[in-house]
Design a protein around this motif. Structure first.
Motif, short mmCIF file in Angstrom:
data_model
loop_
_atom_site.label_atom_id
_atom_site.label_comp_id
_atom_site.label_asym_id
_atom_site.label_seq_id
_atom_site.Cartn_x
_atom_site.Cartn_y
_atom_site.Cartn_z
N THR A 1 0.85 -1.20 0.00
CA THR A 1 0.00 0.00 0.00
C THR A 1 0.87 1.24 0.00
N PRO A 2 0.31 2.40 -0.42
CA PRO A 2 1.12 3.61 -0.49
C PRO A 2 1.68 4.08 0.83
N MET A 3 1.16 3.58 1.96
CA MET A 3 1.64 4.08 3.25
C MET A 3 2.60 3.12 3.93
N SER A 4 3.01 2.04 3.24
CA SER A 4 3.90 1.09 3.89
C SER A 4 5.25 1.73 4.19
N PRO A 5 5.73 1.64 5.44
CA PRO A 5 6.99 2.27 5.81
C PRO A 5 8.18 1.36 5.55
N GLY A 6 9.36 1.90 5.78
CA GLY A 6 10.56 1.09 5.84
C GLY A 6 11.18 0.76 4.51
N LYS A 7 10.85 1.48 3.44
CA LYS A 7 11.40 1.13 2.14
C LYS A 7 12.82 1.61 1.96
N ILE A 8 13.18 2.72 2.60
CA ILE A 8 14.44 3.39 2.31
C ILE A 8 15.59 2.86 3.15
N GLU A 9 16.70 2.60 2.50
CA GLU A 9 17.95 2.34 3.19
C GLU A 9 18.83 3.56 3.01
N LEU A 10 19.59 3.91 4.03
CA LEU A 10 20.37 5.14 3.99
C LEU A 10 21.87 4.83 3.93
N PRO A 11 22.45 4.88 2.71
CA PRO A 11 23.89 4.63 2.60
C PRO A 11 24.73 5.80 3.08
N LEU A 12 24.13 6.99 3.14
CA LEU A 12 24.86 8.17 3.59
C LEU A 12 24.79 8.28 5.12
N PRO A 13 25.81 8.86 5.75
CA PRO A 13 25.74 9.05 7.21
C PRO A 13 24.62 10.01 7.57
N SER A 14 23.85 9.65 8.57
CA SER A 14 22.74 10.49 8.98
C SER A 14 22.78 10.65 10.50
N VAL A 15 23.76 11.41 10.96
CA VAL A 15 23.97 11.57 12.38
C VAL A 15 24.08 13.05 12.74
N ASP A 16 23.20 13.48 13.65
CA ASP A 16 23.30 14.83 14.21
C ASP A 16 23.34 15.90 13.13
N PHE B 1 21.01 22.23 0.23
CA PHE B 1 21.58 21.39 1.29
C PHE B 1 20.46 20.72 2.09
N ALA B 2 20.74 19.51 2.58
CA ALA B 2 19.69 18.71 3.23
C ALA B 2 20.32 17.71 4.18
N THR B 3 19.47 17.00 4.87
CA THR B 3 19.93 15.84 5.64
C THR B 3 20.12 14.67 4.68
N ALA B 4 20.89 13.68 5.11
CA ALA B 4 21.06 12.46 4.32
C ALA B 4 19.72 11.77 4.11
N ASN B 5 18.87 11.83 5.13
CA ASN B 5 17.55 11.23 5.03
C ASN B 5 16.75 11.87 3.90
N MET B 6 16.77 13.20 3.82
CA MET B 6 16.06 13.89 2.74
C MET B 6 16.65 13.52 1.39
N GLY C 1 19.16 9.18 13.48
CA GLY C 1 20.39 9.64 14.07
C GLY C 1 20.39 11.10 14.49
N ASP C 2 19.26 11.76 14.29
CA ASP C 2 19.17 13.20 14.60
C ASP C 2 18.51 13.39 15.96
N SER C 3 19.29 13.21 17.02
CA SER C 3 18.72 13.22 18.36
C SER C 3 18.23 14.60 18.79
N ARG C 4 18.74 15.65 18.16
CA ARG C 4 18.32 17.00 18.53
C ARG C 4 17.25 17.57 17.61
N CYS C 5 16.85 16.78 16.64
CA CYS C 5 15.77 17.19 15.73
C CYS C 5 14.42 17.00 16.40
#
Length: 233
Positions: free
Chosen positions: A1-16, A55-60, A213-217
């Motif tokens: 379904t269009p709302m299924s989560p968890g599709k993305i894997e993040l090869p870039l660092p996504s910390v803080d 510029f963006a987060t790795a997640n974006m 990984g963005d604990s302050r977000c």
């Protein structure tokens, strides 16, 4: 379904990276979307590289990549055309008069994206005039892209022009994704997360969740309401 989560894997660092709220925050350890285009062939078009708002987060970056690659399967040579995202250190984006040009876009979790149009020169230009929608908008493709954004499991909300929201409601019903006002299926869940906001006749505004990984977000809390297609939001 269009709302299924968890599709993305993040090869870039996504910390803080993203700090605080998207309309009251900043960005550090930013990912340059322009660099990803130039060095890793990410399927984006950066409309205004000299503005320094790519510029963006790795997640974006990975959410946008997923959306672009999804559309490439439908449209050969498709690239996701990006307007303002965030500045390298976040904070308010300023216009030439030194005033904030957006309320959000402060921590790398917002992105302005062109609607899908027939003519490339019409990207990031107005598709609504006197309350009427331009024939330039490729409506079935746009609806597919909206569904894919939430398919990533990372999208929080999308802002669009009210006329374009009405068109998306129509397309969802035409495709059987929204059958009637009682329907609470996947199409309904997408549409209730697409909110109307003036100033979005040239682009849609994607806001994503904070990365793991963005604990302050801080992720903004939303009351999504109804689909908005039958006299609701």
């Amino acid at each position: 379904t269009p709302m299924s989560p968890g599709k993305i894997e993040l090869p870039l660092p996504s910390v803080d990276q993203a700090i605080n709220l998207p309309y009251q925050g900043r960005l550090q350890n930013a990912v340059s979307l322009l660099s990803l285009v130039q060095n890793q062939n990410y399927p984006f078009k950066i409309m205004w590289p000299n503005k320094g708002t790519h510029f963006a987060t790795a997640n974006m970056a990975e959410v946008l990549k997923s959306m672009a690659e999804f559309m490439q399967k439908k449209m050969k040579d498709f690239k996701l055309t990006l307007g303002d995202v965030s500045s390298i250190h976040g904070g308010p984006l300023l216009n030439k008069y030194g005033r904030a040009s957006h309320k959000g876009h402060q921590n790398g979790t917002d992105a302005d994206i062109s609607y899908i149009v027939k003519t490339p020169s019409k990207e990031l230009t107005s598709l609504v005039s006197n309350g009427k929608l331009s024939h330039e908008l490729m409506l079935p493709e746009q609806w597919s892209l909206m569904k894919e954004a939430f398919q990533t499991g990372q999208a929080l909300i999308i802002f669009v022009d009210p006329v374009i929201k009405k068109a998306l409601c129509y397309e969802a019903q035409q495709e059987g994704d929204l059958k009637d006002r009682r329907d609470r299926g996947a199409g309904y869940e997408v549409l209730r997360r697409i909110h109307t906001l003036s100033g979005h006749n040239t682009h849609f505004h994607l806001r994503i969740k904070c990365g793991n990984g963005d604990s302050r977000c801080r992720t903004q809390n939303w009351s999504y309401g109804d689909s908005g297609c039958f006299g609701g939001q």
